[in-house]
Each structure stands twice: as C-alpha cells, then as structure tokens.
Design a protein around this motif. Structure first.
Motif, mmCIF file in Angstrom:
data_model
loop_
_atom_site.group_PDB
_atom_site.id
_atom_site.type_symbol
_atom_site.label_atom_id
_atom_site.label_comp_id
_atom_site.label_asym_id
_atom_site.label_seq_id
_atom_site.Cartn_x
_atom_site.Cartn_y
_atom_site.Cartn_z
ATOM 1 N N MET A 69 0.861 -1.191 0.000
ATOM 2 C CA MET A 69 0.000 0.000 0.000
ATOM 3 C C MET A 69 0.892 1.235 0.000
ATOM 4 O O MET A 69 1.845 1.308 0.789
ATOM 5 C CB MET A 69 -0.884 0.017 1.248
ATOM 6 C CG MET A 69 -1.943 -1.044 1.211
ATOM 7 S SD MET A 69 -2.837 -1.092 2.758
ATOM 8 C CE MET A 69 -4.127 0.061 2.414
ATOM 9 N N VAL A 74 -4.163 5.526 2.531
ATOM 10 C CA VAL A 74 -5.147 5.469 3.614
ATOM 11 C C VAL A 74 -5.078 6.755 4.441
ATOM 12 O O VAL A 74 -4.042 7.433 4.424
ATOM 13 C CB VAL A 74 -4.906 4.244 4.533
ATOM 14 C CG1 VAL A 74 -5.286 2.959 3.837
ATOM 15 C CG2 VAL A 74 -3.468 4.173 5.008
ATOM 16 N N ARG A 85 0.030 -8.498 6.980
ATOM 17 C CA ARG A 85 -1.117 -8.344 6.094
ATOM 18 C C ARG A 85 -0.650 -8.319 4.633
ATOM 19 O O ARG A 85 -1.237 -8.980 3.779
ATOM 20 C CB ARG A 85 -1.862 -7.052 6.457
ATOM 21 C CG ARG A 85 -3.038 -6.743 5.555
ATOM 22 C CD ARG A 85 -3.763 -5.479 6.005
ATOM 23 N NE ARG A 85 -4.802 -5.124 5.054
ATOM 24 C CZ ARG A 85 -4.571 -4.385 3.978
ATOM 25 N NH1 ARG A 85 -3.362 -3.925 3.708
ATOM 26 N NH2 ARG A 85 -5.569 -4.115 3.152
ATOM 27 N N ALA A 120 -7.072 3.337 -0.910
ATOM 28 C CA ALA A 120 -7.717 2.185 -0.285
ATOM 29 C C ALA A 120 -9.022 2.593 0.381
ATOM 30 O O ALA A 120 -9.049 3.486 1.223
ATOM 31 C CB ALA A 120 -6.777 1.578 0.756
ATOM 32 N N ASP A 121 -10.091 1.940 -0.036
ATOM 33 C CA ASP A 121 -11.382 2.109 0.620
ATOM 34 C C ASP A 121 -12.071 0.743 0.626
ATOM 35 O O ASP A 121 -13.152 0.569 0.071
ATOM 36 C CB ASP A 121 -12.216 3.158 -0.140
ATOM 37 C CG ASP A 121 -13.545 3.440 0.543
ATOM 38 O OD1 ASP A 121 -13.720 3.027 1.713
ATOM 39 O OD2 ASP A 121 -14.425 4.037 -0.101
ATOM 40 N N ALA A 122 -11.381 -0.235 1.214
ATOM 41 C CA ALA A 122 -11.797 -1.645 1.283
ATOM 42 C C ALA A 122 -11.681 -2.321 -0.087
ATOM 43 O O ALA A 122 -11.654 -1.662 -1.128
ATOM 44 C CB ALA A 122 -13.197 -1.804 1.849
ATOM 45 N N GLY A 123 -11.571 -3.627 -0.038
ATOM 46 C CA GLY A 123 -11.510 -4.423 -1.267
ATOM 47 C C GLY A 123 -10.194 -4.294 -2.026
ATOM 48 O O GLY A 123 -10.155 -4.518 -3.238
ATOM 49 N N THR A 124 -9.096 -3.991 -1.300
ATOM 50 C CA THR A 124 -7.854 -3.767 -2.047
ATOM 51 C C THR A 124 -7.256 -5.073 -2.571
ATOM 52 O O THR A 124 -6.628 -5.072 -3.615
ATOM 53 C CB THR A 124 -6.791 -3.036 -1.198
ATOM 54 O OG1 THR A 124 -6.406 -3.873 -0.111
ATOM 55 C CG2 THR A 124 -7.286 -1.708 -0.687
ATOM 56 N N ARG A 125 -7.444 -6.198 -1.840
ATOM 57 C CA ARG A 125 -6.862 -7.443 -2.363
ATOM 58 C C ARG A 125 -7.563 -7.846 -3.661
ATOM 59 O O ARG A 125 -6.942 -8.363 -4.577
ATOM 60 C CB ARG A 125 -6.895 -8.563 -1.311
ATOM 61 C CG ARG A 125 -8.239 -9.186 -1.060
ATOM 62 C CD ARG A 125 -8.259 -9.982 0.210
ATOM 63 N NE ARG A 125 -7.997 -9.125 1.359
ATOM 64 C CZ ARG A 125 -7.454 -9.543 2.495
ATOM 65 N NH1 ARG A 125 -7.142 -10.807 2.648
ATOM 66 N NH2 ARG A 125 -7.259 -8.696 3.487
ATOM 67 N N LYS A 165 -15.068 0.810 3.060
ATOM 68 C CA LYS A 165 -14.481 0.728 4.408
ATOM 69 C C LYS A 165 -15.520 1.157 5.454
ATOM 70 O O LYS A 165 -15.636 0.558 6.529
ATOM 71 C CB LYS A 165 -13.242 1.631 4.450
ATOM 72 C CG LYS A 165 -12.569 1.720 5.785
ATOM 73 C CD LYS A 165 -11.819 0.458 6.146
ATOM 74 C CE LYS A 165 -11.051 0.628 7.442
ATOM 75 N NZ LYS A 165 -10.978 -0.614 8.195
ATOM 76 N N GLU A 168 -17.722 -1.740 5.968
ATOM 77 C CA GLU A 168 -17.035 -2.816 6.709
ATOM 78 C C GLU A 168 -17.028 -2.537 8.201
ATOM 79 O O GLU A 168 -17.144 -3.433 9.013
ATOM 80 C CB GLU A 168 -15.579 -2.913 6.238
ATOM 81 C CG GLU A 168 -15.358 -3.840 5.072
ATOM 82 C CD GLU A 168 -13.868 -4.092 4.830
ATOM 83 O OE1 GLU A 168 -13.561 -4.645 3.799
ATOM 84 O OE2 GLU A 168 -13.024 -3.723 5.666
ATOM 85 N N ASP A 177 -17.307 -9.934 5.685
ATOM 86 C CA ASP A 177 -16.698 -9.545 4.423
ATOM 87 C C ASP A 177 -16.081 -10.786 3.772
ATOM 88 O O ASP A 177 -15.321 -11.505 4.424
ATOM 89 C CB ASP A 177 -15.613 -8.487 4.735
ATOM 90 C CG ASP A 177 -14.943 -7.968 3.492
ATOM 91 O OD1 ASP A 177 -15.642 -7.770 2.482
ATOM 92 O OD2 ASP A 177 -13.714 -7.757 3.531
HETATM 93 N N1 UDP Z 1 -6.763 -0.260 5.850
HETATM 94 C C1 UDP Z 1 -6.205 0.861 6.419
HETATM 95 N N2 UDP Z 1 -4.903 0.801 6.874
HETATM 96 C C2 UDP Z 1 -4.159 -0.358 6.763
HETATM 97 C C3 UDP Z 1 -4.745 -1.484 6.207
HETATM 98 C C4 UDP Z 1 -6.053 -1.418 5.752
HETATM 99 O O1 UDP Z 1 -6.832 1.914 6.519
HETATM 100 O O2 UDP Z 1 -2.983 -0.358 7.177
HETATM 101 C C5 UDP Z 1 -8.144 -0.165 5.349
HETATM 102 C C6 UDP Z 1 -8.183 -0.046 3.818
HETATM 103 O O3 UDP Z 1 -9.244 0.800 3.429
HETATM 104 C C7 UDP Z 1 -8.459 -1.455 3.404
HETATM 105 C C8 UDP Z 1 -9.437 -1.852 4.491
HETATM 106 O O4 UDP Z 1 -8.868 -1.332 5.676
HETATM 107 O O5 UDP Z 1 -8.997 -1.531 2.108
HETATM 108 C C9 UDP Z 1 -9.714 -3.317 4.638
HETATM 109 O O6 UDP Z 1 -8.520 -4.011 4.776
HETATM 110 P P1 UDP Z 1 -8.478 -5.591 4.706
HETATM 111 O O7 UDP Z 1 -7.249 -6.037 5.425
HETATM 112 O O8 UDP Z 1 -9.780 -6.162 5.141
HETATM 113 O O9 UDP Z 1 -8.245 -5.929 3.159
HETATM 114 P P2 UDP Z 1 -8.962 -5.406 1.828
HETATM 115 O O10 UDP Z 1 -10.450 -5.296 2.096
HETATM 116 O O11 UDP Z 1 -8.360 -4.089 1.492
HETATM 117 O O12 UDP Z 1 -8.675 -6.470 0.819
#
Ligand code: UDP
Length: 233
Positions: A69, A74, A85, A120-125, A165, A168, A177
């Motif tokens: 990231m 963020v 992570r 990043a606003d969730a769903g980044t993977r 996010k 979530e 999720d």
């Molecule tokens: N996030 C954040 N800081 C971090 C890691 C994650 O603000 O260091 C936020 C980011 O918006 C991310 C969300 O938390 O998309 C959800 O993270 P998760 O680990 O569930 O994975 P993601 O949904 O991104 O695949």
C-alpha cells in the motif's frame, strides 16, 4: 438493520469502475483498476531467470507477487515495510494467479508481479488481483482466463456487493466480508476468504452476488485489453 447504503447504491451494485492496461513503459505488462475509492496498479516482469536460483522449477514457471500500500493510500498513512497483512495478501494473489496463468509453458522461469494500492477504501486485495491478472494478460502470458475479483458480504440483515471501508466498519463487531475471485469463463473460484461469521445459506447468497459482480468486472477487463491491443495495431 442496514436498509439504505451510505452511498445510495443498490445492494447488488458495484462502485463505479475504471480499467486500463499498458500504463507502465518499463514493465512487460501493466494495468490499473479502480473501483470507487480503491485503486490498484500492477506491473508484471518476465518470464525471466529465477532468482534466487534454488526456487527454480524444472517443469513449470514460478509467480512471485508482492502487494504493497502506498503511504498516502489510507487516511492514517500506511506504515512503510512489508507486514503480515501484505504478506498474506501477496500469498492469496499468488495462489489465484497460479490457477490462471499457464505456468507449465515457462519452465525454469519466474514472473514477477508487483501490485501497489494508491487509494484504499476496502476491497484492495480484490482490486489488486484484478489489476494483476490484467497486467499478466497485457504481458502476453498465456492464461486459462482472467481473474475477476470483488468482495461481498453481509451488513445487518442485508447481503451486499463491494463493501466500502465505512460499510465494513459500520455494524457492531464489523460486517461480514468475503473477498471472492473467479475465473469467470471456467466458473472456478480461485480466492475465497471470510472475515466475520455467516450461515451456510448466507454464504451461498454472498458467493452468488459476488459472481454477478465478478462477471461485470470481467467485461470491463476484456474491454480494457481489447482497447489496448486495437490501439496498437
Ligand atoms: N486499511 C487501512 N490501513 C491499513 C490497512 C487497511 O486503513 O494499514 C483499510 C483499507 O481501506 C483497506 C481496508 O482497511 O482496504 C480493509 O482491509 P483488509 O485487510 O480487510 O483488506 P482489503 O479489504 O483491502 O482487501
């Protein structure tokens, strides 16, 4: 209860999306995928010599993927460095790409995939995996199919597609999720994770709504690749 989504979307609606390929001059393949305020950029290098050498496989190629990231992705500034992570997400992206790319065509070689989240606003993977698969196709790697990935889940009593996010974090104890990735034309799931609790029946509904979303993402991916290759000719 969660009756109206914060951003007024229908429960089965994706956020607005953009996809493009060939965005990085110094990579063999590259792509950008945006869904709402989540954006991932992917670069693919190779097939190339395996380093370190002991990882080399005589009968197939190797995918090495790194997810990261950007500090400004963020609100709190992401910490620099490769944490647990990042490691987990890199692994799940690698596993999914292993199912998509025809690695038996590249014995003794390595494909290096780098994915960076710029917002990043969730769903980044899921966005990262979608971008990485487009970048592999852009690099001309033979593939069984593109990967189309999106998260779905449950907030209150509502099954939702493509959570933000804010969503979530909304429900007490967090929403459920489920990041899901498909090889759409093969009807194969190549990533399924679960964060939260859900009944078997609801999980089926979540996978179904995820599949509908993935098919829309798939169409956009194909459109971006067609645009790229028709521009080149
Ligand atoms: N996030 C954040 N800081 C971090 C890691 C994650 O603000 O260091 C936020 C980011 O918006 C991310 C969300 O938390 O998309 C959800 O993270 P998760 O680990 O569930 O994975 P993601 O949904 O991104 O695949």
């Amino acid at each position: 209860m969660y009756e109206q989504r914060f951003d007024k979307r229908a429960f089965d609606e994706l956020r607005p999306m953009e996809a493009e390929t060939g965005i990085i001059a110094n990579a063999n393949g590259s792509a950008r995928f945006r869904i709402g305020n989540t954006e991932a950029i992917a670069a693919v290098y190779g097939p190339q010599e395996v380093k370190p050498k002991h990882l080399e496989k005589v009968d197939r190629g190797l995918i090495v993927c790194k997810y990261d990231m950007m500090p400004f992705s963020v609100p709190d500034r992401a910490k620099p460095g490769f944490d647990r992570r990042d490691m987990e997400i890199s692994d799940v992206i690698t596993n999914a790409l292993n199912r998509a790319v025809l690695l038996e065509e590249f014995p003794r070689s390595m494909i290096d995939v780098r994915v960076y989240v710029s917002q990043a606003d969730a769903g980044t993977r899921c966005a990262s995996l979608t971008a990485a698969s487009m970048a592999c196709a852009d690099a001309g790697l033979p593939m069984r199919d593109l990967v189309a990935a999106v998260a779905a889940g449950k907030i209150g009593d509502s099954i939702c597609l493509d959570l933000t996010k804010e969503e979530e974090d909304f429900h007490e104890g967090g929403a459920t999720d489920v990041p899901i990735a498909f090889l759409p034309s093969k009807n194969e799931i190549v990533l399924l994770q679960l964060d939260g609790k859900v009944s078997r029946e609801d999980l089926k509904k979540i996978v179904e709504i995820g599949k509908l979303g993935a098919h829309k993402i798939y169409e956009l991916e194909k459109k971006a690749l067609r645009r790229r290759f028709s521009n080149e000719s």
